[in-house]
Design an enzyme around this catalytic site. Structure first.
Site: not given
Ligand code: ACM
Length: 523
Positions: A324
């Protein structure tokens, strides 16, 4: 010959009759995760005041663990010696990580080629005893184990749980309890998500502001009843690593980079491209922070941090995040991943990264990818995961819609999140097949399975356990037990029945759990 055999049998019969306590009525209990094979026999072994646990050399520590686990409830002294009615033996295993367990009226024998296998056998034996064996207080019970012969070994070598200590901090005692909880299920890795936007939880001696400033907050502020600092000193962290090792669990530290770094950015202004430190963060948004990729200070920082974390880590793995990174440009991300994984690999550790790290074609050989998309992969996730295999690595599967333990069980659960196709029932957490998630990913390319628990909404060990149990048992069984080819209904019936058998054991062990409506609980 025939006559000799008859005489031998008669002799064995006489020995059986002389066994310390003879008892043919012990209940046959189920085992979870399901063992590879089991054949039940006649009669039972009964623990008594005179029971000695035998285990020498490498077996001694596991024998002592077994004795310690049984002394409080039984009230027996259970001395550990070279030879005992319960004998732990380093010898042969049916397969790596496995063991054999034989219970006869005259005694119990667990054999494995390594202490980790003996420890797995001991966990099975604990489940074969009455549920009160899991208690910490003296209890009245018939401490019998029905005769049985078990041959068992794991399907996958990496069987993990992940705990997010960044969104909410969990003190050393809580993490130890979680370690005990997962050891019972034959999990052998605990991945600690040590850093995120809301907090940096591991003392780094060369960068003291990481915890002085970066650990000052958590989600919703300094809640959860903590008065102590919200981070582990290096001594406390070593204590956790050692405690886990005594349960044959390897701690996998994660420093999440280059996103999820607001806590670090708030502590060291020079890590920001504009040189201005942001405020500590207490919300639950993701994807807004990034280390400054173009600055030399960033890599000096990473050398310091990764060097200290690697030095604190006897295990082989170092998790460097990579998920992310929405505030990092594609070009910067690729530059950063090549550099940070090289810094990590230079410590001699094997790097693990969330699957987005597979966007890079410049990973150190053997880097492990952790898949966290869904059982039906979302765009790019499968391809990024296969990139690790193409670069000589393997994969840990954590499909979020079945393995993320912080998803709500049903819409009425107060806490928990739903973004990963939640709510997620126990049935959903169990009925998936690891080799069917990513087309082209073979069984041999799967290092293992891990169940993460994120803690945006979870503050206490009781809340953690409530969300983990019983879904973590599903993940443990998928990681340990052989693939079961029955129909989905038959598979869940069998699993649910054994899960119900675990219920009184969870209660005796003081483990909080959700009484999920899809499990046939016994009360
Ligand atoms: C995640 O759930 N961002 C690894």
């Amino acid at each position: 010959m025939r006559r000799a055999a008859v005489v031998l049998l008669a002799l064995l019969g006489a020995l059986t009759a002389c066994a310390p306590v003879e008892n043919g009525t012990a209940m046959t209990t189920t085992v979870i995760p399901a063992p590879v094979s089991r054949a039940d026999g006649e009669g039972a072994f009964t623990l008594g005041h005179d029971t000695v646990i035998g285990g020498e050399g490498e077996a001694a520590a596991v024998a002592e663990y077994l004795a310690q686990s049984l002394r409080p409830a039984t009230g027996y002294q259970l001395p550990v010696g070279a030879l005992g009615q319960i004998q732990l033996v380093i010898g042969a295993s049916p397969a790596p990580g496995g063991y054999t367990l034989d219970v006869e009226p005259g005694g119990i024998r667990i054999e494995a080629d390594a202490p980790a296998g003996l420890f797995a056998g001991v966990q099975t034996l604990r489940q074969l005893l009455p549920p009160a064996a899991f208690g910490r207080e003296p209890a009245q019970a018939d401490w019998s184990v029905a005769s049985t012969s078990i041959e068992d070994y794991p399907r996958f070598e990496y069987r993990g749980a992940m705990l997010d200590v960044a969104r909410h901090f969990f003190a050393v005692a809580d993490v130890k309890k979680y370690i005990d909880d997962i050891a019972m299920l034959k999990l052998n890795h605990l991945h600690l998500h040590l850093t995120d936007d809301q907090g940096w939880r591991l003392q780094i001696l060369s960068r003291p502001a990481l915890t002085e400033i970066g650990a000052s907050t958590q989600v919703d502020g300094n809640g959860g009843g903590h008065t102590a600092p919200l981070y582990y000193t290096q001594d406390e962290y070593r204590e956790l690593v050692e405690y886990a090792a005594s349960r044959f669990i390897t701690i996998v530290p994660e420093i999440d980079l280059p996103g999820h770094t607001n806590a670090a950015l708030s502590a060291y202004p020079e890590l920001n491209c504009d040189g201005i430190a942001p405020q500590p963060y207490e919300g639950i948004e993701v994807g807004f922070s990034s280390l400054c990729i173009g600055k030399a200070e960033t890599y000096a920082f990473l050398e310091d941090v990764i060097g200290e974390v690697a030095a604190l880590t006897p295990g082989p793995f170092l998790h460097l995040g990579g998920d992310e990174s929405l505030a990092t440009s594609d070009e910067d991300f690729l530059t950063f991943i090549a550099r940070v994984t090289a810094i990590g690999a230079a410590t001699g550790k094997t790097i693990i990264g969330w699957h987005e790290m597979g966007r890079s074609a410049e990973l150190p050989a053997g880097t492990i990818g952790q898949y966290w998309s869904f059982v039906r992969p979302q765009s790019g996730a499968a391809e990024h995961t296969l990139s690790f295999v193409e670069q000589g690595g393997r994969v840990i599967l954590s499909p979020a819609d079945v393995a993320y333990l912080d998803m709500k069980y049903d819409p009425t659960t107060d806490q928990g999140l739903v973004w990963a196709n939640g709510p997620t029932s126990v049935t959903e957490s169990y009925l998936w097949e690891p080799t069917e998630v990513i087309p082209g990913l073979s069984e041999q390319q799967i290092l293992g399975i891990e169940a993460p628990i994120w803690t945006e909404t979870l503050r206490t060990i009781g809340e953690l356990e409530y969300f983990a149990f019983p879904r973590i048992v599903s993940i443990a069984e998928l990681a340990w037990s052989p693939q079961n080819s029955g129909t989905a209904g038959a598979r869940f019936d069998d699993f649910g029945d054994r899960l119900a058998g675990l219920q009184p054991r969870l209660e005796a062990a003081g483990i909080t759990y959700y009484k999920a409506p899809d499990v046939p609980w016994r009360d």
